[in-house]
Design an enzyme around this catalytic site. Structure first.
Site, short mmCIF file in Angstrom:
data_model
loop_
_atom_site.label_atom_id
_atom_site.label_comp_id
_atom_site.label_asym_id
_atom_site.label_seq_id
_atom_site.Cartn_x
_atom_site.Cartn_y
_atom_site.Cartn_z
N ARG A 24 14.40 41.24 -69.55
CA ARG A 24 15.04 42.56 -69.45
C ARG A 24 14.10 43.59 -68.84
NH1 ARG A 24 16.51 44.32 -74.95
NH2 ARG A 24 14.68 43.08 -75.43
N ASN A 42 20.28 41.67 -74.36
CA ASN A 42 20.45 40.30 -74.85
C ASN A 42 21.82 40.17 -75.48
OD1 ASN A 42 17.83 39.58 -74.12
ND2 ASN A 42 16.98 40.04 -76.11
#
Length: 95
Positions: A24, A42
């Site tokens: 990320r 996520n």
């Protein structure tokens, strides 16, 4: 203006070993370099969901990077969806 410069919204679901490896953060850095806004988070099933808005050409470049071999972890596949931008996003964040 050429069509490929119109703003677009890219939603991508990235599967593989992409959680707990800095994916990320890496995605956020690439998106900011491309001038995109949005987020990466996520999901409960182990994927990372990426939403990015900006010039279509920049979104296409981000998608290519997500599918590339230089990502953290291991990407086994990416599913994409294109739509009209909503314009409600600012910056690019990790959720």
């Amino acid at each position: 203006m050429p069509e490929n410069n119109d703003n677009s919204r890219l939603t991508a679901w990235v599967r593989g070993r992409v959680q707990g490896v800095g994916f990320r953060w890496w995605t956020r850095a690439r998106a900011l370099e491309l001038g995109l806004v949005g987020w990466a988070r996520n999901t409960e099933d182990g994927r990372v969901e990426v939403v990015a808005e900006g010039p279509r050409e920049a979104c296409v470049k981000l998608l290519a990077l997500l599918r590339g071999c230089d990502t953290p972890g291991r990407v086994d596949g990416v599913v994409e969806r294109w739509s009209e931008p909503r314009g409600s996003l600012g910056g690019f964040v990790e959720r």
